[in-house]
Design an enzyme around this catalytic site. Structure first.
Site, mmCIF file in Angstrom:
data_model
loop_
_atom_site.group_PDB
_atom_site.id
_atom_site.type_symbol
_atom_site.label_atom_id
_atom_site.label_comp_id
_atom_site.label_asym_id
_atom_site.label_seq_id
_atom_site.Cartn_x
_atom_site.Cartn_y
_atom_site.Cartn_z
ATOM 1 N N LYS A 196 0.813 -1.223 0.000
ATOM 2 C CA LYS A 196 0.000 0.000 0.000
ATOM 3 C C LYS A 196 0.844 1.269 0.000
ATOM 4 O O LYS A 196 0.417 2.311 -0.465
ATOM 5 C CB LYS A 196 -0.929 0.017 1.212
ATOM 6 N N HIS B 79 2.282 -3.973 14.948
ATOM 7 C CA HIS B 79 2.847 -2.808 14.250
ATOM 8 C C HIS B 79 3.031 -1.727 15.311
ATOM 9 O O HIS B 79 2.056 -1.301 15.928
ATOM 10 C CB HIS B 79 1.908 -2.337 13.141
ATOM 11 N N GLU C 143 7.096 -6.126 7.987
ATOM 12 C CA GLU C 143 6.289 -5.558 6.893
ATOM 13 C C GLU C 143 6.681 -4.108 6.649
ATOM 14 O O GLU C 143 5.857 -3.197 6.772
ATOM 15 C CB GLU C 143 4.797 -5.636 7.258
HETATM 16 C C1 LIG Z 1 0.844 0.137 6.590
HETATM 17 C C2 LIG Z 1 1.262 -1.135 7.163
HETATM 18 C C3 LIG Z 1 2.612 -1.483 7.172
HETATM 19 C C4 LIG Z 1 3.719 -0.563 6.706
HETATM 20 O O1 LIG Z 1 4.068 0.342 7.685
HETATM 21 P P1 LIG Z 1 5.335 1.311 7.525
HETATM 22 O O2 LIG Z 1 5.293 2.143 8.728
HETATM 23 O O3 LIG Z 1 5.168 2.077 6.266
HETATM 24 O O4 LIG Z 1 6.544 0.461 7.493
HETATM 25 C C5 LIG Z 1 2.939 -2.740 7.648
HETATM 26 N N1 LIG Z 1 2.003 -3.605 8.085
HETATM 27 C C6 LIG Z 1 0.691 -3.290 8.094
HETATM 28 C C7 LIG Z 1 -0.283 -4.305 8.548
HETATM 29 C C8 LIG Z 1 0.281 -2.049 7.645
HETATM 30 O O5 LIG Z 1 -1.015 -1.746 7.672
#
Ligand SMILES: *Cc1c(COP(=O)(O)O)cnc(C)c1O
Length: 578
Positions: A108, A237, A313
């Site tokens: 995304k 996250h 991620e």
């Molecule tokens: C948006 C998102 C990410 C990416 O996060 P960054 O801060 O850009 O590294 C990773 N995992 C999930 C589930 C997300 O929604």
């Protein structure tokens, strides 16, 4: 059958002017077809063979100047430059600092196809949140086991689709989601997303929407157990654009506790730890990486020995730095001695997050004197200025109090490090189409490496006049020449399995770059984001026809010398043919 060679020369030519060098390389390549193939093959698939050199800031500006001058349009729209050398060096940095963590790039953040292709070719895996994102990644030829479906609440039809195409790893944080998965994809391996202490100081926190609360963990695990679903690990996250990395320690501790809770409930041993995103590139990255390593050492000291797999991620880490946006000035006003400028992209487009997300805006002005002159404004006196986006929304104000020299209509403002959550979040408000902004590639190969695509005469004809002449669009995932057009011939030519299909080839998770996989799309011109100029192309093909050569080596239009280089190539080929 003709042979199309696409050669990244734009950046090369800034460094080299001697045609002797080109001749040398070409001769050595042609001296033995076998060595030629072996050089071409690995160069594409193992990043070690393609240097991770990035353009310097001056080279980047020179590249942008050359695009502006080469296009010769009355009024050029905004465009992106994607430096694939930066992508490679970021992956190097990742592998060096977190060799035990397999990156699943969060699509995304920036789904530019050329960027995704480079990531795929380098062996990273992907975090997809929807059916369309999964489709995009699969269309690159990436195997479904390199995808995590990391949206905790998925539409049922998307779950069904994941089951159909073999995406077998997904996240959840509610009982309802478990029920849907039980119904549509019961064999799916699951990661329980947990809410973690929000201590990261991140610009964007996820806890209010995502992740099981501590008191929800036991009932959720029991529901999964009762439904005979396979919960294999934990994900979290810490927040996007985090600044306090001790948050990783707290989160990894929470994950460890969840692993233990599952074991106490009698669930099969968990073996995947997904540490999510939140990383930024630059000096902060080593800090984040060491926080992760310290916490892993502390809470999962026997991790690797017990078969623990660690994944992440990252989105912003990979996507932000490689992209630069060039915008041009549409209008000007001076009010209370403050200069106000309008540019052709703004808050409804690529800069939608700028206010919150890019407090460190770096903007380089370029003065356009027409014909052959696009100059940097180094040394010019600046004053605090305002920059507006193009739409009729008063909120569409990009910069305020930003030091800029005196600029005119058709001058340019270049925004650096603008890849994360920019084009992917822009819309088409007021008819200014973010999705139509083209991307130019820099550094998609390096000195001495060639991209080779065998083409039949029919394919060559299909190149004319315009199929490939369009710029590579940021959002498009379709390109005019699909895989079936090239794949069989690619196979004929290559005749080697390491270039054919399939991917889950036991690549070591510790080394994402050690992945020998290349989908045919990855070597098609559009796949490489190449923008061919139809009139020049016609000229080249005509030229080749006159010499009745059967193999055509195309040197990408790049600078004034391209015809000289091309003639050199043709001469050599001609000699070879006789
Ligand atoms: C948006 C998102 C990410 C990416 O996060 P960054 O801060 O850009 O590294 C990773 N995992 C999930 C589930 C997300 O929604």
């Amino acid at each position: 059958m003709a042979l199309l060679i696409i050669w990244e020369t734009r950046t090369l030519l800034y460094n080299l002017s001697s045609s002797f060098v080109y001749r040398g390389i070409i001769n050595s390549l042609l001296s033995s077809p076998k060595s030629f193939q072996t050089m071409v093959g690995p160069a594409m698939v193992t990043e070690k063979r393609v240097a991770a050199t990035r353009l310097s800031k001056d080279e980047l500006i020179a590249f942008i100047q050359s695009i502006i001058l080469n296009e010769q349009q009355e009024e050029m729209g905004p465009f992106y430059v994607l430096d694939l050398g930066v992508v490679r060096s970021l992956l190097d940095a990742w592998t060096l600092n977190l060799p035990m963590v397999q990156p699943f790039y969060a699509v995304k953040c920036n789904p530019n196809p050329a960027f995704l292709k480079e990531m795929a070719a380098l062996g990273t895996s992907f975090d997809c949140a929807s059916r369309a994102e999964i489709q995009t990644i699969l269309s690159l030829g990436v195997s479904p086991d390199r995808i995590v479906f990391a949206n905790t609440c998925k539409p049922e039809s998307h779950i069904k689709y994941a089951a159909k195409v073999g995406v077998n790893l997904a996240t959840f944080d509610s009982k309802c989601e478990l029920e849907k998965i039980k119904k549509w994809h019961p064999k799916c391996a699951l990661l329980m997303r947990i809410q973690v202490p929000e201590t990261s100081g991140a610009a964007f926190l996820f806890g209010s929407k995502f992740g099981a609360l501590p008191e929800e963990i036991v009932p959720l695990l029991q529901s999964a157990q009762a439904a005979e679903l396979n919960v294999v690990g934990v994900s979290f996250h810490i927040g996007s654009r985090a600044i306090n990395y001790h948050a990783f320690e707290e989160a990894i501790l929470a994950a460890k506790t969840t692993f233990e809770t599952a074991a106490q409930l009698g669930l099969p041993k968990m073996h995947i730890l997904n540490i999510g995103g939140g990383f930024t590139s630059g000096p902060k990255f080593t800090e984040a990486a060491s926080a992760v390593k310290v916490a892993l050492q502390k809470y999962f000291p026997n991790g690797p020995a017990t078969g623990l797999k660690i994944m992440a991620e990252p989105g912003r880490f990979f996507a932000n730095e490689p992209f630069t946006l060039a915008t041009s000035i549409l209008g000007k006003r001076i009010r209370n001695e403050i200069k106000e400028y309008w540019i052709n992209d703004g808050m409804s487009g690529s800069m939608n997050y700028l206010k919150y997300d890019h407090d460190d805006v770096i903007c380089t002005p370029l003065a356009n004197y027409g014909s052959n002159d696009v100059m940097t404004c180094k040394g010019l006196k600046t004053s605090d200025s305002t920059v507006f986006g193009p739409t009729c929304d008063p909120e569409d104000t990009v910069l305020e109090g930003y030091p800029l020299p005196d600029l005119q209509v058709n001058d340019w403002l270049v925004f650096h490090n603008l890849g994360a959550y920019t084009s992917s979040r822009g819309n088409d408000f007021n008819g200014f189409k973010t999705s139509a902004i083209p991307t130019y590639l820099a550094n998609f190969g390096c000195f001495g490496f060639f991209f080779v695509i065998p083409l039949s005469p029919r394919h060559i004809r299909s190149l004319l006049p315009g199929a490939f002449a369009r710029p590579f669009r940021g959002k498009s995932t379709r390109w005019p020449c699909s895989s079936d057009c090239l794949s069989s011939r690619w196979g004929d030519f290559q005749g080697q399995s390491h270039f054919a299909t399939s991917s889950s080839n036991g690549a070591k998770p510790s080394s994402p770059t050690f992945h020998s996989y290349m989908a045919p799309e990855l070597v098609s011109p559009e796949g490489l984001g190449i923008k061919l100029n139809p009139s020049k192309l016609l000229h080249i093909f005509k030229f080749a026809e006159e010499l009745s050569i059967s193999k055509l080596y195309y040197v990408r239009k790049c600078c004034k010398n391209y015809e000289i280089i091309f003639k050199e190539l043709v001469k050599i080929l001609h000699r070879k043919a006789n």
